[in-house]
Design an enzyme around this catalytic site. Structure first.
Site, PDB file in Angstrom:
ATOM      1  N   ARG A  21       0.834  -1.215   0.000  1.00 38.51           N
ATOM      2  CA  ARG A  21       0.000   0.000   0.000  1.00 38.51           C
ATOM      3  C   ARG A  21       0.865   1.260   0.000  1.00 38.51           C
ATOM      4  NH1 ARG A  21      -3.022  -3.200   3.633  1.00 38.51           N
ATOM      5  NH2 ARG A  21      -2.285  -2.058   5.447  1.00 38.51           N
ATOM      6  N   ASN A  41      -4.428 -18.140  13.236  1.00 35.71           N
ATOM      7  CA  ASN A  41      -4.014 -19.030  14.342  1.00 35.71           C
ATOM      8  C   ASN A  41      -5.082 -19.029  15.443  1.00 35.71           C
ATOM      9  OD1 ASN A  41      -2.061 -17.132  13.285  1.00 35.71           O
ATOM     10  ND2 ASN A  41      -0.470 -18.410  14.191  1.00 35.71           N
ATOM     11  N   CYS A  42      -5.623 -17.833  15.676  1.00 37.97           N
ATOM     12  CA  CYS A  42      -6.532 -17.668  16.815  1.00 37.97           C
ATOM     13  C   CYS A  42      -7.837 -18.430  16.623  1.00 37.97           C
ATOM     14  CB  CYS A  42      -6.819 -16.185  17.048  1.00 37.97           C
ATOM     15  SG  CYS A  42      -5.315 -15.201  17.030  1.00 37.97           S
ATOM     16  N   THR A 272      16.384  -4.249  13.793  1.00 42.24           N
ATOM     17  CA  THR A 272      17.289  -5.066  14.610  1.00 42.24           C
ATOM     18  C   THR A 272      18.636  -4.347  14.718  1.00 42.24           C
ATOM     19  OG1 THR A 272      18.209  -6.223  12.722  1.00 42.24           O
ATOM     20  CG2 THR A 272      16.189  -7.145  13.670  1.00 42.24           C
ATOM     21  N   PRO A 275      20.648  -2.318  10.553  1.00 47.78           N
ATOM     22  CA  PRO A 275      19.604  -1.369  10.129  1.00 47.78           C
ATOM     23  C   PRO A 275      18.832  -1.794   8.881  1.00 47.78           C
ATOM     24  CG  PRO A 275      21.816  -0.437   9.835  1.00 47.78           C
ATOM     25  CD  PRO A 275      21.988  -1.742  10.549  1.00 47.78           C
ATOM     26  N   TYR A 278      14.632  -5.815   9.851  1.00 46.81           N
ATOM     27  CA  TYR A 278      13.600  -5.514  10.848  1.00 46.81           C
ATOM     28  C   TYR A 278      13.060  -6.834  11.394  1.00 46.81           C
ATOM     29  CZ  TYR A 278      13.506  -0.731   9.029  1.00 46.81           C
ATOM     30  OH  TYR A 278      13.850   0.546   8.654  1.00 46.81           O
ATOM     31  N   TYR A 425     -24.741   4.465  27.626  1.00 51.41           N
ATOM     32  CA  TYR A 425     -25.655   3.814  28.573  1.00 51.41           C
ATOM     33  C   TYR A 425     -27.071   3.789  28.047  1.00 51.41           C
ATOM     34  CZ  TYR A 425     -29.121   3.568  32.287  1.00 51.41           C
ATOM     35  OH  TYR A 425     -30.227   3.262  33.023  1.00 51.41           O
TER      36      TYR A 425
HETATM   37  P1  FAD Z   1       3.257 -16.579  13.381  1.00 48.57           P
HETATM   38  O1  FAD Z   1       1.862 -16.206  13.138  1.00 48.57           O
HETATM   39  O2  FAD Z   1       3.539 -17.788  14.212  1.00 48.57           O
HETATM   40  O3  FAD Z   1       3.961 -16.742  11.977  1.00 48.57           O
HETATM   41  C1  FAD Z   1       5.328 -17.054  11.852  1.00 48.57           C
HETATM   42  C2  FAD Z   1       5.509 -17.904  10.614  1.00 48.57           C
HETATM   43  O4  FAD Z   1       6.884 -17.891  10.285  1.00 48.57           O
HETATM   44  C3  FAD Z   1       5.152 -19.365  10.828  1.00 48.57           C
HETATM   45  O5  FAD Z   1       4.099 -19.746   9.980  1.00 48.57           O
HETATM   46  C4  FAD Z   1       6.437 -20.128  10.506  1.00 48.57           C
HETATM   47  O6  FAD Z   1       6.191 -21.295   9.754  1.00 48.57           O
HETATM   48  C5  FAD Z   1       7.210 -19.126   9.687  1.00 48.57           C
HETATM   49  N1  FAD Z   1       8.648 -19.319   9.780  1.00 48.57           N
HETATM   50  C6  FAD Z   1       9.393 -19.412  10.917  1.00 48.57           C
HETATM   51  N2  FAD Z   1      10.692 -19.539  10.616  1.00 48.57           N
HETATM   52  C7  FAD Z   1      10.777 -19.539   9.249  1.00 48.57           C
HETATM   53  C8  FAD Z   1      11.857 -19.673   8.341  1.00 48.57           C
HETATM   54  N3  FAD Z   1      13.105 -19.800   8.760  1.00 48.57           N
HETATM   55  N4  FAD Z   1      11.579 -19.662   7.016  1.00 48.57           N
HETATM   56  C9  FAD Z   1      10.291 -19.506   6.572  1.00 48.57           C
HETATM   57  N5  FAD Z   1       9.243 -19.379   7.394  1.00 48.57           N
HETATM   58  C10 FAD Z   1       9.489 -19.411   8.724  1.00 48.57           C
HETATM   59  N6  FAD Z   1      -3.288 -14.150  19.912  1.00 48.57           N
HETATM   60  C11 FAD Z   1      -4.262 -13.289  20.270  1.00 48.57           C
HETATM   61  O7  FAD Z   1      -3.983 -12.099  20.394  1.00 48.57           O
HETATM   62  N7  FAD Z   1      -5.537 -13.711  20.499  1.00 48.57           N
HETATM   63  C12 FAD Z   1      -5.898 -15.008  20.364  1.00 48.57           C
HETATM   64  O8  FAD Z   1      -7.066 -15.370  20.557  1.00 48.57           O
HETATM   65  C13 FAD Z   1      -4.897 -15.945  20.013  1.00 48.57           C
HETATM   66  N8  FAD Z   1      -5.202 -17.246  19.887  1.00 48.57           N
HETATM   67  C14 FAD Z   1      -4.226 -18.110  19.476  1.00 48.57           C
HETATM   68  C15 FAD Z   1      -4.559 -19.453  19.316  1.00 48.57           C
HETATM   69  C16 FAD Z   1      -3.611 -20.346  18.884  1.00 48.57           C
HETATM   70  C17 FAD Z   1      -3.967 -21.778  18.736  1.00 48.57           C
HETATM   71  C18 FAD Z   1      -2.290 -19.906  18.575  1.00 48.57           C
HETATM   72  C19 FAD Z   1      -1.245 -20.864  18.092  1.00 48.57           C
HETATM   73  C20 FAD Z   1      -1.951 -18.587  18.749  1.00 48.57           C
HETATM   74  C21 FAD Z   1      -2.915 -17.669  19.201  1.00 48.57           C
HETATM   75  N9  FAD Z   1      -2.617 -16.328  19.374  1.00 48.57           N
HETATM   76  C22 FAD Z   1      -3.580 -15.458  19.770  1.00 48.57           C
HETATM   77  C23 FAD Z   1      -1.248 -15.826  19.157  1.00 48.57           C
HETATM   78  C24 FAD Z   1      -1.086 -15.245  17.759  1.00 48.57           C
HETATM   79  O9  FAD Z   1      -1.537 -16.153  16.823  1.00 48.57           O
HETATM   80  C25 FAD Z   1       0.376 -14.921  17.543  1.00 48.57           C
HETATM   81  O10 FAD Z   1       0.775 -13.969  18.483  1.00 48.57           O
HETATM   82  C26 FAD Z   1       0.642 -14.384  16.144  1.00 48.57           C
HETATM   83  O11 FAD Z   1       0.276 -15.303  15.175  1.00 48.57           O
HETATM   84  C27 FAD Z   1       2.119 -14.043  15.990  1.00 48.57           C
HETATM   85  O12 FAD Z   1       2.360 -13.653  14.691  1.00 48.57           O
HETATM   86  P2  FAD Z   1       3.796 -13.836  14.053  1.00 48.57           P
HETATM   87  O13 FAD Z   1       3.695 -13.351  12.652  1.00 48.57           O
HETATM   88  O14 FAD Z   1       4.831 -13.265  14.931  1.00 48.57           O
HETATM   89  O15 FAD Z   1       4.066 -15.407  14.072  1.00 48.57           O
END
Ligand code: FAD
Length: 549
Positions: A21, A41-42, A272, A275, A278, A425
């Site tokens: 965007r 995930n959630c 990180t 520079p 990130y 309210y």
């Molecule tokens: P992720 O969403 O985990 O994504 C990281 C991705 O990076 C992964 O898919 C992984 O495969 C990929 N990856 C890692 N290393 C590499 C590599 N070297 N090469 C290529 N790919 C790689 N949070 C809330 O706020 N509310 C909720 O209700 C909630 N419920 C949840 C329920 C569950 C079951 C789970 C598992 C999590 C929940 N969370 C919730 C937490 C939330 O999903 C995470 O905080 C969020 O997804 C984090 O985002 P992220 O992008 O950092 O990591």
């Protein structure tokens, strides 16, 4: 500009869409180890439980949309194995083809998330022991339940553990829940979790607190968990939900600064120590919004917002991350539990001064049908009254109040601001004095010295004081139904007539059911010259703090 993003779910996909965007010219490559990008995930526990029936709905942005609308170069099933910072290239392995190749970058965003912990417990790698992070994990757990699972053991009573327990019960699976700590939902303070533990038990969950898995063993066609206390729990399905660890190995191997608990260290722009690189999401170490201390908080909201901020900064905007306040909410059966900011136990650990109040308002006007009480715990700074944290547990209206308190905390508002908050309210939705106002009134009264209060945990020391007298001002029927040991009952409406029962010079600790009648009685007695203090949150708080009595 060539932007390469590692990790294609919450933080990574958010960064990619924002980047497009901001720049139509940029080349944006999104690597994801798994087969699915931008999934929810959630929502996974609710697909397992059957509330979400369409698996496709878990894909928040489908690959076609990411390609067509955002012109992203998507590379699912591709593992980024190494970063060569000097040459500004990543080495990647296509998991589908086994091919290893290099990709150059101008800017790199690491959004690799956090992986579920799998501690080296004997037998942990046996088939049938699951963790939940990806759609693949979800499919495996759901398939096992679909095939017919009679008994499950969930290890860990955090947010994900409880969500899974609710859905296992929904699927008719007899579930045992093991939790190492002496409470469920460890981020909350223990007394606030008593109603959640009660709801779990009421729904047939065998809740084992202060208990852990010591070993997993084959048991006939299934498995068994051996626990610390020596029990052997047979199970057809075992799920671990004992926390997550930042997936920061790639960053650490590239020499980027990583904190002692494995989170990648970043500046306010989410840069990180290099520079051009990130990092966003669960892989980060972030400042705690209240204390400023480094922390790790795996939540979807921060990950998504951080993705936007990193993209903003890469494309020339001065966006900054403010820190994470840990606003979270959970539904468990008919209850909801929520928090924002710091908990009391962390304030104690940090040695930071604080005051607290408990109130039990209803979600809407008491006279309107369906009014249900919630319990709000509000933590604030002595003197100035700045809000430090809040926790709420109840059946209805929890989500609106925690969101108001979360915004107030982020705006560094005080308890006096809560007294003045003008909130929507009508009888179906709130009260003329909303639950949030009530928390502010009580806290404000304490801070201004309008009345003294004590807390349940002060009672053991207070009862040892010879001058102390514990006065229960509830109706006689309430008192007869259960009271704090040693309390005398003088119903509030008889108080003025029975003042002779309160000898001068005694220290009076007053309580009622929820705190409000105790407050009125305390004000009355103090105006008559008595040394009176109210038990914050009343008998209800006593019961929440002593659920087994
Ligand atoms: P992720 O969403 O985990 O994504 C990281 C991705 O990076 C992964 O898919 C992984 O495969 C990929 N990856 C890692 N290393 C590499 C590599 N070297 N090469 C290529 N790919 C790689 N949070 C809330 O706020 N509310 C909720 O209700 C909630 N419920 C949840 C329920 C569950 C079951 C789970 C598992 C999590 C929940 N969370 C919730 C937490 C939330 O999903 C995470 O905080 C969020 O997804 C984090 O985002 P992220 O992008 O950092 O990591």
């Amino acid at each position: 500009m060539k932007l390469v993003i590692v990790g294609g779910v919450a933080g990574g996909a958010s960064a990619a869409a924002r980047a497009r965007r901001l720049s139509e010219d940029a080349r944006i490559v999104l690597f994801e180890r798994g087969p699915d990008l931008s999934f929810a995930n959630c929502g996974l526990p609710y697909y397992i439980g059957g509330e979400i029936t369409d698996r496709d709905k878990l894909l928040v942005a489908k690959p076609a949309l990411l390609r067509d609308r955002f012109r992203l170069d998507l590379r699912p099933r591709t593992d980024v194995e190494a970063i060569d910072r000097a040459r500004k290239v990543v080495r990647v392995r296509s998991l589908a083809e086994g091919r290893v190749y290099e990709e150059t970058y101008d800017k790199l965003i690491l959004a690799t998330g956090a992986a579920p912990l799998r501690p080296p417990i004997p037998g942990i790698d046996l088939p049938g022991i699951h963790t939940l992070r990806s759609l693949g994990d979800t499919d495996r757990i759901k398939a096992a339940i679909d095939r017919g699972v009679a008994r499950a053991v969930m290890v860990g009573a955090g947010f994900i553990g409880l969500e899974l327990v609710e859905n296992l019960v929904r699927r008719g699976v007899a579930t045992t829940l093991l939790e190492l700590q002496d409470q469920v939902l460890p981020p909350l303070d223990k007394e606030m979790t008593a109603p959640i533990a009660a709801a779990l038990r009421a729904h047939g969950v065998a809740l084992r607190l202060s208990e852990s898995a010591e070993a997993f063993e084959p048991d006939g066609d299934g498995l068994a968990v051996r626990t610390k206390s020596g029990q052997r729990l047979p199970a057809d399905l075992i799920i671990l939900g004992i926390g997550v660890r930042p997936e920061s190995g790639l960053a650490a191997a590239a020499g980027l600064a990583v904190g002692p608990r494995g989170g990648i260290q970043v500046d306010p722009h989410l840069r990180t120590s290099d520079p051009d690189i990130y990092a966003v999401g669960d892989v980060l170490e972030v400042p705690d919004y209240v204390t400023g201390a480094p922390t790790q908080v795996p939540l979807a909201g921060p990950a998504n917002r951080q993705g936007r901020i990193a993209a903003d900064h890469i494309f020339g905007r001065d966006s900054r991350y403010r820190g994470t306040q840990g606003t979270a909410i959970l539904r468990i059966f008919e209850m909801a539990a929520a928090m924002t900011g710091i908990s009391e136990k962390l304030l104690v650990r940090a040695g930071r001064p604080y005051q607290k109040v408990y109130v039990h308002p209803t979600q809407h006007a008491g006279y309107y049908p369906g009014a249900r009480p919630m319990t709000i715990k509000l933590l604030f700074e002595p003197g100035r009254g700045t809000i430090l944290g809040a926790q709420i547990v109840g059946e209805e209206g929890v989500e609106t109040r925690i969101d108001v308190l979360a915004m107030a905390l982020q705006a560094r508002m005080t308890i006096f601001d809560l007294e003045e908050a003008e909130l929507a309210y009508s009888p179906q939705f709130g009260s003329a004095k909303d639950a949030v106002n009530m928390a502010g009134f009580v806290a404000g009264g304490v801070a201004r010295g309008d009345y003294a209060q004590v807390h349940v945990e002060d009672l053991p020391a207070l009862v040892r004081e010879p001058s102390m007298m514990l006065v229960d001002v509830r109706m006689r029927t309430e008192y007869d139904g259960g009271a704090i040991p040693g309390a005398v009952n003088i119903p509030i409406d008889e108080l003025r007539e029975r003042l002779d029962a309160l000898p001068p010079g005694r220290r009076l600790i007053i309580y009622c059911q929820a705190g409000q009648r105790g407050y009125v009685a305390t004000r009355l007695l103090r105006q008559l010259g008595h040394d009176a203090a109210n038990l914050s949150g009343g008998y209800k708080m006593y019961r929440m703090s002593h659920p087994d009595r």
